[in-house]
Design a protein around this motif. Structure first.
Motif: not given
Lengths: 212, 212, 212, 212
Positions: A29-31, A33-34
């Motif tokens: 969902e976020r990748g 790092a995020a």
DNA sequence: TATGAATGAGAATTCATTCAT
DNA sequence: CATGAATGAATTCTCATTCAT
């Protein structure tokens, strides 16, 4: 509650897998790092600290997600190409159908997205992805094409390109599904695309009259 | 500090574009979250604070990168489909060649990677990408296919799927280039792939004898 | 436009005062630290750089604001106490009226708020405020009280406390105006308060019967 | 690092109060904008990050400081006015003494300073201050005055103004203490001021002979 | 003088990681 | 094993100050 048989005991062995499952969702969902370990822990139903009982770092967890998620699908990837003895005319639609099934039921698309996103930050993972998934799948297809060429069933040409000619549109369809449908793009019927495309790949777009 | 070299010059007009260019590089390499404004500023040859003279937040800079990078390529996307009057047999290779050229010379692949990675975090951008790029390009191709079908040159079937049959492998090739070549995968000759594939798409993989 | 007599020339000398006026507004609204030189410059109608032609630092500007704003009111402060020859019974209401007028028409309340807020960060200013304003005003009042005590018109007691007894409520009213009215508190009629209070201070709250 | 001394202990329950106490000091000294979370954390004996375990933002911490500091004093504010049955002549000095005590022993003056300074930036806090403290305290005093007027013990006149006549000088004294004494102004004996002022407020400044 | 683009030190905020419990 | 409070390095963003024009 059965005394002496606390329920949570059963979960002990399952923990790492549960964490990996939760992490896959959040990373997809976020990748990388995020994604926040807090979120992963919450979604896995464990404390943040518990993650570190099973994975040394966030990066290691990420790598485990890619590796562990890909692993069970590798057999399926290989299975895509059995019945190699069939004529290409019959074999190709079967391969396409299996590929479409694999791409719609496995987590490979989610992982693919992650690998695309993080290939520069995690070259090792991109390499794993290439060696274990892409190369393997493409290799199988290429082999099938080569054999068919040897039998005179398929026109000459770089068999790797031919393999891409077969698989490319389906992979595009998968990315469409992952990336564009969530933001409102018209859905794509992946099996239908696979079927129409494989026929096109076999006999071409042109009508007999238009061939010159 | 080199005396005589002013620490900076007034570059008000050029600055935003320079920053966007630098940001595109860094965002494409690292992804949105992992990209550091420090790096972008350094690569653009300005101070960190200068970024904020032109972009309110990191997010706004990212959005500007996607929008501004895509913009100049939009004309090229439309130009891909001119000479619509030609027979499909001759038109298709031209379209393929132009598409291959566009994908190898523009920044679209880098942006594509970013959009794929961040579609959940920046749905607006995914929407822009869909509406301005994907939909438009696919629409042009679909239109060409439809016209050829109407003239009896192309077999029946969903023209959108046919368009994906044509374009899919080239897009795969682009992602291969962006993602796998940097980690050591065997390079793909994109124009050669385009040429072989378009012929395949036109006349099919099967030899005349293998058609049944 | 009179050629040779450009209009803006006239402003040259006025600039510092205009800046101080704008700065007073912004400092009073936001406080020293939260006030932005950008805002002050904009409100003064000059560029940010222009501020530095007249004031070396933000701090110096702040100090100038306090000093310059207080300065023209100092005479008024002294004037509060003339006609010292009148009996206290008549003098006190006059002093109160003048004080109320001063507090409602000058910028002293705004400066007071700033000084209260920043006394720890700018002790010099608090000292200026004390020496030039508070001490002076209180000194005048105290002197008047002392004289009246010497004439037997005012009861014994610390004349400084007596001075605070007279001035305190009016100063409270001013703070009420500055701080609470802007957030919706019921307004206070300062002159009315001054009048009622001075009478109270002169003859007391108690009715003759209640005195015992 | 002293070996054997744990870097930290679990203080979950005590922490918020400790942080608020430290924050009150720093905010009162420096003002909201100039206060650094680093300083607050250091004074509370925690890391900067720990602040965010209990307060989402600096602003929220500030608001908590005002609210939490005011809260325990509210009872005291109400308690100021008991024994309402006493004649005003005896009641007033008691009220004054209690008020003086409250103002010298509580943190109300420090909070008052902060509210005065930040009323424009934090209107909500100014409203809380008005509703919970000022209005309440003034209301109690006003009620006492009204009752005494009804009993014929206090002269007519706006009872709210009368309340300000009583309380104003003491509040001035508090501000004097907070603002001017730290920069060298002659200290004020607050209880003494309270006592002399309340007598003045009761019977007036004038000697019997000076009344006309 | 006047401008405002550019700088860069400083501050708030986040979050992977640690570790006392 | 498991928890979650605590840490502190890293990063975004702000803004007083400078200086080429």
């Amino acid at each position: 509650m059965t005394p002496g048989q606390p329920r949570w005991r059963r979960r002990k062995d399952a923990r790492p897998a549960e964490i990996v499952t939760a992490a896959l969702e959040v990373f997809a969902e976020r990748g990388f790092a995020a994604a926040r370990l807090d979120d992963i822990a919450a979604r896995a139903g464990v404390s943040k600290g518990a993650l570190y009982l099973y994975f040394e770092t966030k990066q290691e967890l990420f790598e485990a997600v890619v590796r562990d998620t890909v692993l069970p699908d590798l057999d399926a990837v290989e299975q895509v190409a059995t019945n190699l003895e069939l004529p290409f005319r019959q074999l190709a639609p079967m391969l396409a159908a299996r590929l479409a099934l694999l791409l719609t039921t496995s987590s490979l698309p989610a992982v693919a997205k992650m690998v695309i996103a993080e290939s520069r930050n995690f070259p090792d993972l991109a390499r794993v992805w290439h060696d274990q998934v892409v190369s393997r799948a493409l290799g199988v297809l290429t082999g099938v094409v080569k054999a068919a060429q040897a039998r005179g069933e398929v026109r000459p040409g770089d068999p790797r390109f031919h393999a891409l000619s077969i698989a490319g549109p389906m992979l595009m369809g998968v990315l469409w599904r992952e990336v564009l449908e969530p933001v409102g793009a018209e859905p794509i019927d992946l099996p239908a695309l696979a079927m129409q495309h494989v026929e096109t790949a076999l006999v071409g777009l042109l009508t007999p009259e238009a061939r010159a």
